[in-house]
Every structure is written in structure tokens, then in C-alpha cells.
Enzyme design. Structure first.
Site, PDB file in Angstrom:
ATOM      1  N   ASP A 253       3.099  -4.212   8.163  1.00 30.81           N
ATOM      2  CA  ASP A 253       2.048  -3.486   8.082  1.00 30.81           C
ATOM      3  C   ASP A 253       0.758  -4.558   8.220  1.00 30.81           C
ATOM      4  O   ASP A 253       0.860  -5.330   7.704  1.00 30.81           O
ATOM      5  CB  ASP A 253       1.947  -2.950   6.484  1.00 30.81           C
ATOM      6  CG  ASP A 253       0.575  -2.228   6.274  1.00 30.81           C
ATOM      7  OD1 ASP A 253      -0.258  -2.351   7.115  1.00 30.81           O
ATOM      8  OD2 ASP A 253       0.597  -1.455   5.168  1.00 30.81           O
TER       9      ASP A 253
ATOM     10  N   HIS B 142       0.840  -1.024  -0.038  1.00 26.71           N
ATOM     11  CA  HIS B 142       0.010  -0.009  -0.010  1.00 26.71           C
ATOM     12  C   HIS B 142       1.107   1.187  -0.096  1.00 26.71           C
ATOM     13  O   HIS B 142       1.954   1.074   0.615  1.00 26.71           O
ATOM     14  CB  HIS B 142      -0.805  -0.118   1.144  1.00 26.71           C
ATOM     15  CG  HIS B 142      -1.963   1.014   1.507  1.00 26.71           C
ATOM     16  ND1 HIS B 142      -1.589   2.193   1.936  1.00 26.71           N
ATOM     17  CD2 HIS B 142      -3.124   0.896   1.296  1.00 26.71           C
ATOM     18  CE1 HIS B 142      -2.910   3.116   1.596  1.00 26.71           C
ATOM     19  NE2 HIS B 142      -3.689   2.011   1.500  1.00 26.71           N
TER      20      HIS B 142
ATOM     21  N   GLN C 242      -4.299  -5.197   7.110  1.00 23.94           N
ATOM     22  CA  GLN C 242      -5.162  -6.158   6.788  1.00 23.94           C
ATOM     23  C   GLN C 242      -5.081  -7.319   7.411  1.00 23.94           C
ATOM     24  O   GLN C 242      -6.073  -8.359   7.045  1.00 23.94           O
ATOM     25  CB  GLN C 242      -4.826  -6.264   5.130  1.00 23.94           C
ATOM     26  CG  GLN C 242      -5.405  -4.783   4.197  1.00 23.94           C
ATOM     27  CD  GLN C 242      -6.678  -4.535   4.282  1.00 23.94           C
ATOM     28  OE1 GLN C 242      -7.751  -5.271   4.556  1.00 23.94           O
ATOM     29  NE2 GLN C 242      -6.817  -3.352   3.747  1.00 23.94           N
TER      30      GLN C 242
ATOM     31  N   CYS D  99      -4.634   1.974  -3.733  1.00 22.53           N
ATOM     32  CA  CYS D  99      -3.484   2.785  -3.194  1.00 22.53           C
ATOM     33  C   CYS D  99      -2.285   1.841  -3.353  1.00 22.53           C
ATOM     34  O   CYS D  99      -1.354   1.481  -2.436  1.00 22.53           O
ATOM     35  CB  CYS D  99      -3.512   3.110  -1.748  1.00 22.53           C
ATOM     36  SG  CYS D  99      -4.810   4.274  -1.103  1.00 22.53           S
TER      37      CYS D  99
ATOM     38  N   LYS E 225     -10.466  -0.217  10.442  1.00 27.03           N
ATOM     39  CA  LYS E 225     -10.378  -1.440   9.557  1.00 27.03           C
ATOM     40  C   LYS E 225     -10.999  -2.581  10.371  1.00 27.03           C
ATOM     41  O   LYS E 225     -10.941  -3.670  10.137  1.00 27.03           O
ATOM     42  CB  LYS E 225      -9.156  -1.730   8.985  1.00 27.03           C
ATOM     43  CG  LYS E 225      -8.930  -0.598   7.836  1.00 27.03           C
ATOM     44  CD  LYS E 225      -7.550  -1.171   7.025  1.00 27.03           C
ATOM     45  CE  LYS E 225      -7.096   0.064   6.204  1.00 27.03           C
ATOM     46  NZ  LYS E 225      -8.055   0.327   5.070  1.00 27.03           N
TER      47      LYS E 225
HETATM   48  C1  PLP Z   1      -2.402  -2.782   3.760  1.00 27.74           C
HETATM   49  C2  PLP Z   1      -2.718  -1.323   4.344  1.00 27.74           C
HETATM   50  N1  PLP Z   1      -1.745  -0.712   4.710  1.00 27.74           N
HETATM   51  C3  PLP Z   1      -1.977   0.498   5.143  1.00 27.74           C
HETATM   52  C4  PLP Z   1      -3.231   1.230   4.978  1.00 27.74           C
HETATM   53  C5  PLP Z   1      -3.465   2.627   5.340  1.00 27.74           C
HETATM   54  O1  PLP Z   1      -4.455   2.702   6.227  1.00 27.74           O
HETATM   55  P1  PLP Z   1      -4.826   4.173   6.722  1.00 27.74           P
HETATM   56  O2  PLP Z   1      -5.409   4.847   5.669  1.00 27.74           O
HETATM   57  O3  PLP Z   1      -5.964   3.677   7.745  1.00 27.74           O
HETATM   58  O4  PLP Z   1      -3.951   4.772   7.493  1.00 27.74           O
HETATM   59  C6  PLP Z   1      -4.119   0.402   4.145  1.00 27.74           C
HETATM   60  C7  PLP Z   1      -5.514   1.238   3.976  1.00 27.74           C
HETATM   61  O5  PLP Z   1      -6.062   0.965   3.099  1.00 27.74           O
HETATM   62  C8  PLP Z   1      -3.974  -0.903   4.033  1.00 27.74           C
HETATM   63  O6  PLP Z   1      -4.888  -1.576   3.500  1.00 27.74           O
END
Ligand code: PLP
Length: 439
Positions: free
Chosen positions: A228, A151, A231, A394, A254
Site C-alpha cells: 500500500d 488502513h 502514503q 480508517c 493524495k
Molecule cells: C495508507 C492508506 N491506504 C489506503 C487509503 C485509501 O485511499 P483511497 O480512499 O484514496 O482509496 C488511504 C487513504 O486514506 C491510506 O492512507
């Protein structure tokens, strides 16, 4: 919460949720009772943001109605009580990921948590934090490693960190299916590697990455590992110690919680040695007009007035998830992930991204429909009350690697029914029939 822990259900501690259980859970989520475009809402976009049960909505409202005060600041009763529930919420997050309370830092989301690490490291690189922060100093010739499936939140902060410090960013590539090339990772990760940032679960492919292999490679060369867990934390049992990662980040919204709250896990000795990112009130012991001494972690990383009601509501979300049982949620997700992948891949003209990857998965599948733009697919499904995500999610480098610029993503959660999964699959077939007829 309406799910009960009766003997039969307790006996199924690792099995997927039954239809009846899911129906009972759904009663806790007011938004799932709504209609969209004349149809009952089928919410298949939990990968972007999840829905909130009454317990979470009530927790935020109750805090605001009965306890609202700034934490770690006032001497009055309300401030003390607010501080207590805020710290209890931190302990709840810590237990949920297998960490100690002092190893959890509140952030506004995962993006901020990743930036916190990157900026703290570059502050160390510019000499802040003294000798203790020496281990974080990046110099020209040092390497930061990430992957092609990240992401943007777990990519751009490392690009920026490399630019600020003169370090080089190296990227573990993907194979034609989208899986991490671990053979190449073993070549890329070497004595120059100082930090490796990798996602636990891909937000596009839904696969659960073999994190332990990456951690082993990191341990061989003494590199730090940033996980990270955006998910994975909502969908799987997560144990940062068992995974042996140095940092992990998650987003409250999430995992049934509100927006505006996230968390950073950092190994205690690392947080103790790291200089702060944001500075200001509430993170200091002594301040003069020329300098300041900082509190130990986690407060050192929590400058300014904190998001207390959101933290309390996130703890309520975690209590809810824990009561349902993370192993059962993981089993539910795995079954629906498989059903989505198999059902969509069986449709002529549909390419499910990562379908060929032989790894366990969560309930998330992204797909490309030949000749139909993802926005049109999404719009067609929306007309049926089905909410999915369209675009690059993203993750532009991943899409580019797979030869496309966008895809449609369906993602499930504990409140998703089998009928909703099948409605997505039927809806995609209907979209193809509709657009081909019109062509
Ligand atoms: C794998 C992953 N990392 C990071 C993020 C970023 O999360 P946030 O926008 O809540 O900071 C997301 C959000 O879609 C994500 O799916």
C-alpha cells in the site's frame, strides 16, 4: 510552476525545501490563498487529500476543452489524440514508480486497486483464468497475512478474500509503541503464506515501514507482496523494482492529483496470468453471446469508459512533483515530521502515537490529548484556520491496539510552512489551556 532549477537549487538536490521555495510553490495552489474562519488557511490534512496546483487544474480543464473523447474506442482524430495522452499519462506513472507502462492499471483510487487484486484472486480461486491463474488459487489452509496498522482499505478486502476462498487471514501485531513486530512476522509468515499485504507508510504513525524485511520473508516462502503505497508515493522516491514488491497501489488525490484516479502496479507476468475483476466494454478481443476473450493487461483490467481527464491531470501532478524533486520533498517531510513529533510530544498531556518508533518518517503525526476528545481538538484548531483530521483515520485496529478510539492527525506536504507546523503545536497547547480552564 514557479520553482526554478537554478544552479544553487540544483546543488541542493537532496536537501529540504527552503522557506523561500515553499513560499514560491504556494503561489501555485489557489486554495492556499483562502481564509477559513477569518484566518489564512493552514492546511495540515494532506494525508487525507492533498491540494492541487494550477498545473493540475489546468491539465484537467485543457483536456476537457480541447481533447475530450473516449479512449481506445473511436477512429476519429480526437479519440486518437485522447488515447495518446491517456497512454502518455500511464507512462508517466510507470516512470514515477520504476515500472513498465504495461504494468500500470488505472483504477478510481487505491481502494479499488486493492479490491481489484483481491477479486481477481478469488476469481482465480473459483477456476477463472485457467491454468495460468493456478498460482493465484487460494484454498482452505492457505494464509493471507496483513498487519494491525493497515488502513481499512488494505484490511477488509483481505478479510473478504479469506471469507470467499476459505483461506485464513493472519495479522502481524504491533508493539506497545505501534511498530510492526517483525519477530512475530517471521513466525507468522511460513509455507502456508500465499500473500502479504503491508503498508509502506502508516497513515496514522507516519513511519516508513522496513518493507525489505517483509519482502525477504515473503521471498523465502514464495508469497506475493502487495504494497500500500498511498502514503509513500506522494512523499518519497518510490521504486517498485528496488523494493521487489509484486503489486503496489496509490491514489492520485493524495499526490496533488484529482480525485477519481488511482493506479495499480503489478509485475507484468502476474498481471498476464490474473483473471479480470470488472468485465464489460474495452477489455475484450472477441465476444459471443456465451463467452468472451480478454485483452492482455493493462486493458484487461480496465473495463468501461475510462477517467481520462483525471489520468492526464495525475500525470501533470507527477510532473510537478518530479520538477520539485522527490528527494527534496522527502527531506522537507522528514524535517516537519520530526518537528511535529518533538513539538507535540513536549506538551504535557499529549501522547504522540508511535513517537518511540525508531524509523524514518514522513510529515505526519497523530496524537491523543488526555481528557480532550479529538473532535474538540480539531474544532479548536479549525477556529484558528488550521485543518487537521480527527477520528480513527480508517485504522480502528491500530487505535484499539494503542488503547484509544480516536486521535488528531496533522499531515504536511511540499507546500507546508514551518510556521504552519508551529501553529499546530501552539494550537494544541492553547486547546489544552482552554479546555482545562473550562473544566
Ligand atoms: C495508507 C492508506 N491506504 C489506503 C487509503 C485509501 O485511499 P483511497 O480512499 O484514496 O482509496 C488511504 C487513504 O486514506 C491510506 O492512507
Amino acid at each position: 510552476m514557479s520553482i526554478s532549477g537554478g544552479t544553487d537549487e540544483a546543488a541542493r538536490s537532496d536537501s529540504a525545501l527552503t522557506d523561500a521555495e515553499v513560499q514560491r510553490l504556494r503561489e501555485d495552489f489557489p486554495i492556499l490563498q483562502t481564509q477559513v474562519n477569518g484566518h489564512p488557511l493552514a492546511y495540515l490534512d494532506s494525508g487525507a487529500t492533498s491540494q492541487r496546483p494550477l498545473a493540475v487544474l489546468d491539465a484537467e480543464r485543457d483536456f476537457a476543452s480541447t481533447l475530450n473523447a473516449a479512449v481506445h474506442r473511436g477512429a476519429h482524430t480526437l479519440a486518437a489524440e485522447a488515447t495518446e495522452v491517456f497512454e502518455d499519462a500511464r507512462a508517466t506513472v510507470a516512470r514515477f514508480v520504476g515500472a513498465d507502462d504495461g504494468e500500470i492499471v488505472w483504477t478510481s483510487n487505491a481502494t479499488e486497486a486493492l479490491n481489484l487484486i483481491a477479486y481477481s484472486i478469488s476469481n482465480a480461486a473459483s477456476g477463472r483464468g485457467g491454468a495460468a491463474a493456478e498460482r493465484f488459487r487460494l484454498r482452505e489452509g492457505d494464509e493471507i497475512v496483513t498487519t494491525e496498522m493497515e488502513h481499512h482499505a488494505n484490511l477488509i478486502p483481505w478479510q473478504e478474500l479469506a471469507a470467499r476462498t476459505g483461506a485464513t487471514l493472519r495479522v502481524i501485531p504491533l508493539d506497545d509503541d505501534g511498530a510492526l513486530r517483525l519477530d512475530v512476522a517471521a513466525e507468522i509468515i511460513g509455507p502456508r503464506t500465499r500473500l502479504i499485504a503491508v503498508t509502506h507508510v502508516s497513515n496514522v504513525l507516519g513511519v516508513i515501514n522496513p518493507v525489505s524485511t517483509v519482502v525477504s520473508l515473503a521471498r523465502e516462502v514464495g508469497a506475493l507482496v502487495v504494497l500500500d503505497a498511498c502514503q509513500s508515493a506522494p512523499h518519497l522516491p518510490l521504486d517498485v523494482r528496488a523494493l521487489d514488491v509484486d503489486f503496489a497501489v496509490l491514489s492520485g488525490h493524495k499526490m496533488l492529483g484529482p480525485t477519481g484516479i488511482g493506479a495499480l502496479y503489478g509485475r507484468r507476468e502476474l498481471l498476464e496470468a490474473m483473471p479480470p475483476f470488472l468485465t464489460g466494454g474495452s477489455m475484450i478481443t472477441t465476444v459471443t453471446t456465451t463467452e468472451a476473450e480478454y485483452l492482455p493487461p493493462p486493458q484487461r483490467f480496465e473495463a468501461g469508459t475510462q477517467r481520462v481527464s483525471q489520468a492526464v491531470a495525475l500525470a501533470a501532478a507527477i510532473d510537478y512533483l518530479t520538477a520539485v524533486g522527490m528527494p527534496r520533498i522527502a527531506a522537507h517531510e522528514a524535517a516537519f515530521g520530526r518537528r511535529l513529533v518533538d513539538g507535540l510530544a513536549a506538551i504535557d498531556g499529549v501522547r504522540v502515537l508511535g513517537a518511540g518508533i525508531d524509523l524514518p518518517r514522513v510529515g505526519l503525526a497523530s496524537f491523543d490529548v488526555a481528557g480532550i476528545h479529538s473532535h474538540d481538538v480539531g474544532q479548536f484548531l479549525d477556529d484558528r484556520g488550521i485543518a487537521v483530521r480527527v477520528g480513527h483515520h480508517c485504522a480502528q485496529p491500530l487505535h484499539r491496539r494503542l488503547g484509544i478510539i480516536s486521535s488528531t492527525r496533522a499531515s504536511t506536504y511540499l507546500y507546508t510552512t514551518e510556521a504552519e507546523v508551529d501553529a499546530v503545536i501552539d494550537g494544541v497547547q492553547a486547546a489544552i489551556d482552554f479546555f482545562r480552564r473550562g473544566a
